[in-house]
Motif scaffolding. Structure first.
Motif, mmCIF file in Angstrom:
data_model
loop_
_atom_site.group_PDB
_atom_site.id
_atom_site.type_symbol
_atom_site.label_atom_id
_atom_site.label_comp_id
_atom_site.label_asym_id
_atom_site.label_seq_id
_atom_site.Cartn_x
_atom_site.Cartn_y
_atom_site.Cartn_z
ATOM 1 N N ASP A 98 -10.578 15.552 -6.008
ATOM 2 C CA ASP A 98 -9.816 14.713 -5.074
ATOM 3 C C ASP A 98 -9.072 13.609 -5.837
ATOM 4 N N VAL A 99 -9.755 13.020 -6.800
ATOM 5 C CA VAL A 99 -9.111 11.966 -7.597
ATOM 6 C C VAL A 99 -7.944 12.559 -8.383
ATOM 7 N N MET B 126 1.464 7.157 -2.987
ATOM 8 C CA MET B 126 0.068 7.018 -2.571
ATOM 9 C C MET B 126 -0.061 6.597 -1.112
ATOM 10 N N ARG C 298 -5.853 23.987 -4.870
ATOM 11 C CA ARG C 298 -6.649 23.380 -3.808
ATOM 12 C C ARG C 298 -6.821 24.260 -2.570
ATOM 13 N N ASP D 155 -2.272 13.150 -9.481
ATOM 14 C CA ASP D 155 -1.135 14.057 -9.661
ATOM 15 C C ASP D 155 0.029 13.630 -8.768
ATOM 16 N N GLN D 156 -0.313 13.150 -7.566
ATOM 17 C CA GLN D 156 0.736 12.683 -6.652
ATOM 18 C C GLN D 156 1.457 11.462 -7.207
ATOM 19 N N GLU D 157 0.804 10.772 -8.138
ATOM 20 C CA GLU D 157 1.446 9.623 -8.791
ATOM 21 C C GLU D 157 2.027 10.007 -10.148
ATOM 22 N N ILE E 27 -6.960 4.882 -4.944
ATOM 23 C CA ILE E 27 -7.612 6.148 -4.585
ATOM 24 C C ILE E 27 -8.971 5.873 -3.947
ATOM 25 N N THR F 175 -6.131 15.183 -7.704
ATOM 26 C CA THR F 175 -5.005 15.518 -6.825
ATOM 27 C C THR F 175 -4.200 14.268 -6.490
ATOM 28 N N LEU F 176 -4.899 13.166 -6.206
ATOM 29 C CA LEU F 176 -4.169 11.931 -5.875
ATOM 30 C C LEU F 176 -3.481 11.338 -7.098
ATOM 31 N N TYR G 83 -4.539 14.653 2.346
ATOM 32 C CA TYR G 83 -5.679 14.013 2.992
ATOM 33 C C TYR G 83 -5.324 13.456 4.369
#
Lengths: 140, 408
Positions: free
Chosen positions: B348-349, A1, A119, B354-356, B403, B351-352, A7
């Protein structure tokens, strides 16, 4: 994160403080860009004077990426002719397929969207719609 | 940490070990309402069919074909027993819930509609249980009546029951909402259907892996569900229909397997269920479905559902402490929670998250009228299964404030 890859700070900045984010009732042209799959919907308000864009703004709803991409598009349209804008949008859209560098290096912050499932469309939405519209105009 | 209910005696980790995709994998999979992960038992059953007794069904004069046909027809009986249908003739294999609904719409309802008749659905239907009826109503001039929802995401019962009358040709109602998590009081509507002599179809796609369903006790006319939402393969589903109704229905599609005799001028058709299964069916899928039912029988749908429901309750409590906007706070909730994080776009939430390593759904979940009701473009949805743990829910709750910091 710690490194929210999609972003870029510039995307976050445009998401929070979008460029010319308002409805322009006096606009000569109103263009709708929407993605029925995710519900994103932006309206672009444009006016031409002496063959160049003299006024541009946008309004609507979308994710951070689609909003920032639209904001940066609107920002870049000023004082540009339609063929010039068309050239810019086409180069931008091709970037997602080819992965190539483009003239406007700042816009390359959106290239990373290719790595995120579903995306790319967010980064392309308004650009694609405007490109299609302008292409139709130049063919008329 | 607030005082949260315990997840009871259910051993989610032991359950999770049956799933090759999840076992030993840190992935936090919270999209089980879209599709469940598959246990090794189901994967092996499908593999075993292809590697040891693959043949076409109902036509070969050799042992292998017999074996495949037996497995296929035994699967029908497995489904029958699972939902306690009176006869395996009442079980039709389809491509999924969507096809099951379309089959009823085209084969049973279409011919019975005319000006003055009506179809009753609810505002929370999945598009699959809305569009077939909407289009039929348009073509026939019948009225499409919609049971409204309230702010909690519950059906407004009195108003809804008032829509059903003697001219109601069909009531098509979702058992468990895939976007709000609402478990509907379908009994009340079935009772009303009996009184008004209407036919009622229940969309049980989200229910089958979370509670036991007995079609005779329910007394519904049709019930539809998909294998892949109950740990089975994709591309296969079931239409249950009362035998007397199925016998009145003309075929839905024409082709091989469904005929008695054929000449160039005319054909006669087999009895249900085969009348409705034109062409080579998804044999491996059906065998996989039967295997998923054996799996469910071992673990008991009620137990799995209650674990998912407890996780949803924990999620609701944690999300509320973060200050999200819950979309749907129904009286009876399944293991599904929809919400919005401030005014941050759900994609957006997602995607973030997913990164976790957290897989959640974002969007309208094929329930656009629900989104319209709440005047939102979509939601974030956590949907649980019994392989999920309380720790996974806590991971989501920990990620959301981070996030918010990035995108807020």
């Amino acid at each position: 994160m710690e490194n929210p890859k999609l972003y870029h700070p510039l995307i976050l900045k445009h998401n929070k403080h979008p460029f010319h984010f308002f409805k322009d009732e006096h606009a000569q042209f109103v263009i709708q860009a929407s993605n029925p799959i995710c519900g994103d919907r932006f309206t672009l308000f444009l006016s031409l004077q002496d063959q160049v864009i003299s006024q541009a703004s946008f309004h609507g709803y979308g994710c951070a990426v689609s909003k920032a991409a639209t904001s940066m598009l609107v920002e870049r349209m000023y004082q540009k002719s339609i063929p010039k804008i068309l050239q810019m949008t086409q180069e931008y859209l091709k970037m997602f397929e080819s992965g190539n560098q483009i003239h406007d290096r700042e816009l390359e912050i959106f290239k990373v969207a290719r790595e995120f499932p579903g995306r790319t469309q967010c980064a392309r939405l308004s650009w694609q719609k405007l490109s299609e519209e302008f292409q139709a105009w130049t063919q008329d | 940490m607030p005082d949260l209910p315990l997840t009871g005696e259910f051993n989610a980790l032991a359950f999770r070990r049956h799933f090759p995709l999840l076992h030993g994998n840190d992935l936090i999979y919270l999209d089980s309402a879209a599709t469940k992960q598959k246990p090794a038992e189901v994967i092996e059953a499908v593999e075993k069919f292809y590697s040891t007794y693959n043949a076409n069904v109902h036509r070969g004069i050799y042992k292998l074909a017999d074996e495949a046909t037996d497995a296929y027809e035994n699967s029908r009986d497995t489904v029958r027993a699972f939902i306690n249908a009176r006869s395996s003739r009442e079980i039709i294999f389809t491509r999924g819930s969507t096809e099951s609904i379309n089959l009823v719409a085209q084969s049973y309802v279409a011919a019975r509609l005319q000006n003055g008749t009506n179809i009753v659905i609810s505002e929370m239907e999945h598009h699959s249980n809305l569009i077939p009826w909407q289009q039929l109503a348009k073509k026939s001039g019948a009225e499409l009546r919609v049971i409204p929802i309230n702010d909690n995401g519950d059906l407004i019962l009195e108003e809804g029951l008032g829509l059903i009358d003697k001219r109601t040709t069909i009531i098509a109602l979702v058992h468990t909402s895939n976007s709000l998590g609402t478990i509907n009081p379908i009994n009340v509507f079935i009772e009303k259907a009996r009184k008004s002599k209407s036919t009622i179809l229940i969309d049980a796609a989200q229910a089958m892996a979370h509670q036991s369903i007995d079609v005779q006790a329910l007394d519904c006319d049709f019930l539809v569900f998909s294998a892949h939402k109950m740990f089975g393969p994709t591309g296969v589903g079931v239409l249950y229909g009362k035998q007397e109704l199925l016998e009145e229905m003309p075929p839905y599609q024409y082709g091989g397997e469904m005929i008695e005799s054929v000449s160039l001028e005319s054909s006669t058709f087999r009895l249900p269920p085969h009348r409705f299964e034109a062409g080579t069916p998804n044999i491996a899928g059906v065998i996989g479905l039967a295997s998923s039912i054996h799996f469910l029988d071992t673990w008991k749908p009620d137990k799995l559902g209650s674990h998912s429901k407890i996780l949803a309750e924990i999620a609701v409590e944690l999300l509320q402490s973060i200050g999200v906007r819950l979309i749907g706070t129904p009286v009876r909730r399944a293991g599904i929670v929809s919400f919005l994080l401030d005014d941050i776009h759900p994609h957006d939430v997602a995607t973030l998250l997913d990164q976790e390593g957290i897989a959640v759904r974002a969007g309208h979940h094929c329930t656009e009228p629900v989104m319209r009701y709440y005047e939102i473009p979509g939601t974030l949805r956590l949907s649980f299964s019994a392989y999920n743990t309380r720790e996974e829910v806590e991971q989501v709750a920990k990620a959301l404030p981070r996030i918010r910091k990035i995108l807020g």
